[in-house]
Motif scaffolding. Structure first.
Motif, PDB file in Angstrom:
ATOM      1  N   SER A  85       0.820  -1.208   0.000  1.00 11.02           N
ATOM      2  CA  SER A  85       0.000   0.000   0.000  1.00 11.02           C
ATOM      3  C   SER A  85       0.857   1.263   0.000  1.00 11.02           C
ATOM      4  O   SER A  85       0.565   2.230  -0.712  1.00 11.02           O
ATOM      5  CB  SER A  85      -0.919   0.018   1.223  1.00 11.02           C
TER       6      SER A  85
ATOM      7  N   LEU B  17       1.035   4.424  -2.692  1.00 13.55           N
ATOM      8  CA  LEU B  17       0.889   5.796  -2.214  1.00 13.55           C
ATOM      9  C   LEU B  17       2.125   6.625  -2.548  1.00 13.55           C
ATOM     10  O   LEU B  17       2.017   7.758  -3.040  1.00 13.55           O
ATOM     11  CB  LEU B  17       0.644   5.807  -0.706  1.00 13.55           C
ATOM     12  N   TYR B  18       3.286   6.069  -2.299  1.00  9.64           N
ATOM     13  CA  TYR B  18       4.537   6.787  -2.537  1.00  9.64           C
ATOM     14  C   TYR B  18       4.719   7.111  -4.020  1.00  9.64           C
ATOM     15  O   TYR B  18       5.075   8.231  -4.371  1.00  9.64           O
ATOM     16  CB  TYR B  18       5.721   5.965  -2.017  1.00  9.64           C
ATOM     17  N   GLU B  19       4.468   6.122  -4.873  1.00  7.34           N
ATOM     18  CA  GLU B  19       4.647   6.346  -6.312  1.00  7.34           C
ATOM     19  C   GLU B  19       3.651   7.370  -6.849  1.00  7.34           C
ATOM     20  O   GLU B  19       3.986   8.153  -7.737  1.00  7.34           O
ATOM     21  CB  GLU B  19       4.514   5.031  -7.077  1.00  7.34           C
ATOM     22  N   ARG B  20       2.432   7.374  -6.336  1.00 11.15           N
ATOM     23  CA  ARG B  20       1.391   8.268  -6.866  1.00 11.15           C
ATOM     24  C   ARG B  20       1.430   9.668  -6.281  1.00 11.15           C
ATOM     25  O   ARG B  20       1.124  10.631  -6.977  1.00 11.15           O
ATOM     26  CB  ARG B  20       0.005   7.664  -6.623  1.00 11.15           C
ATOM     27  N   LYS B  21       1.765   9.809  -4.992  1.00  8.92           N
ATOM     28  CA  LYS B  21       1.603  11.092  -4.320  1.00  8.92           C
ATOM     29  C   LYS B  21       2.903  11.763  -3.871  1.00  8.92           C
ATOM     30  O   LYS B  21       2.972  12.987  -3.819  1.00  8.92           O
ATOM     31  CB  LYS B  21       0.710  10.925  -3.082  1.00  8.92           C
ATOM     32  N   ILE B  22       3.905  10.998  -3.515  1.00  8.57           N
ATOM     33  CA  ILE B  22       5.056  11.576  -2.828  1.00  8.57           C
ATOM     34  C   ILE B  22       6.317  11.652  -3.682  1.00  8.57           C
ATOM     35  O   ILE B  22       7.031  12.661  -3.650  1.00  8.57           O
ATOM     36  CB  ILE B  22       5.355  10.768  -1.537  1.00  8.57           C
ATOM     37  N   GLU B  23       6.597  10.620  -4.449  1.00  8.71           N
ATOM     38  CA  GLU B  23       7.878  10.510  -5.148  1.00  8.71           C
ATOM     39  C   GLU B  23       8.177  11.707  -6.045  1.00  8.71           C
ATOM     40  O   GLU B  23       9.286  12.257  -6.009  1.00  8.71           O
ATOM     41  CB  GLU B  23       7.935   9.211  -5.957  1.00  8.71           C
ATOM     42  N   GLU B  24       7.230  12.123  -6.841  1.00  6.30           N
ATOM     43  CA  GLU B  24       7.461  13.253  -7.747  1.00  6.30           C
ATOM     44  C   GLU B  24       7.739  14.537  -6.983  1.00  6.30           C
ATOM     45  O   GLU B  24       8.546  15.362  -7.422  1.00  6.30           O
ATOM     46  CB  GLU B  24       6.277  13.433  -8.703  1.00  6.30           C
ATOM     47  N   ARG B  25       7.080  14.715  -5.857  1.00  8.02           N
ATOM     48  CA  ARG B  25       7.322  15.905  -5.039  1.00  8.02           C
ATOM     49  C   ARG B  25       8.741  15.921  -4.496  1.00  8.02           C
ATOM     50  O   ARG B  25       9.384  16.969  -4.454  1.00  8.02           O
ATOM     51  CB  ARG B  25       6.320  15.980  -3.893  1.00  8.02           C
TER      52      ARG B  25
END
Length: 177
Positions: free
Chosen positions: A159, A163-171
């Motif tokens: 999970s 979450l990390y790939e969709r919401k956090i990594e790009e930031r």
């Protein structure tokens, strides 16, 4: 992204991991929860910077915590399983057969926990049970509880990866570039 930025970020992550390892000494339940949390940090480094940087993080935290952290059970949980598992998990997940993947993960976890407990008892002198009373029913309960916690951890990793790939990594990548 520059190697110096990646190295600096991994250095900060290492410092955070060591501070959290010291926090693992506060309460007994943290002996298991903190290494699991540090596995999430390893997962983030692996996804953002690659396998090599995740392994650098793992080895630096392992060496520093072995030298400085007083709670050796927490250190052993990190060194012998939760520190490297998020990286190894990606290789295991490449196996096509789902049952083989699950069995391999559970066997790896049980082998690691057995090794951790033997090292804690016979090398560091940490008793398996605090009151010193050993019973088969407590061993069965401990094994079942550890396997259940591992299955929950596996779900958490899955999970958290999404979450990390969709919401956090790009930031994070945007902030560091």
């Amino acid at each position: 992204m520059k190697k110096s930025v990646k190295a600096a970020f991994c250095g900060i992550a290492t410092a955070l991991c060591i501070v959290l390892m010291f926090a693992g000494s506060l309460f007994y339940v943290f002996s298991y929860a903190v290494p699991m949390l540090l596995g999430l940090i390893t997962l983030m480094i692996n996804k953002t910077f690659g396998k090599a940087y995740a392994l650098y993080l793992y080895f630096s935290v392992a060496v520093l915590s072995l030298l400085f952290v007083p709670e050796k059970e927490t250190v052993m949980m990190y060194v012998l399983f939760f520190g490297f598992y998020p990286v190894a998990r990606l290789s295991i997940d490449k196996i096509k057969l789902k049952t083989v993947k699950i069995i391999l993960k559970i066997v790896l976890f049980n082998f690691a926990v057995t090794a951790i407990e033997f090292i804690c008892v016979y090398v560091f002198g940490i008793p398996f049970f605090e009151d010193g009373v050993f019973s088969k029913s407590m061993l069965i309960f401990f094994t079942a509880a550890m396997n259940l916690s591992f299955l929950m951890y596996e779900f958490l990793l899955k999970s958290f990866t999404v979450l990390y790939e969709r919401k956090i990594e790009e930031r994070i990548k945007k902030a560091l570039s």
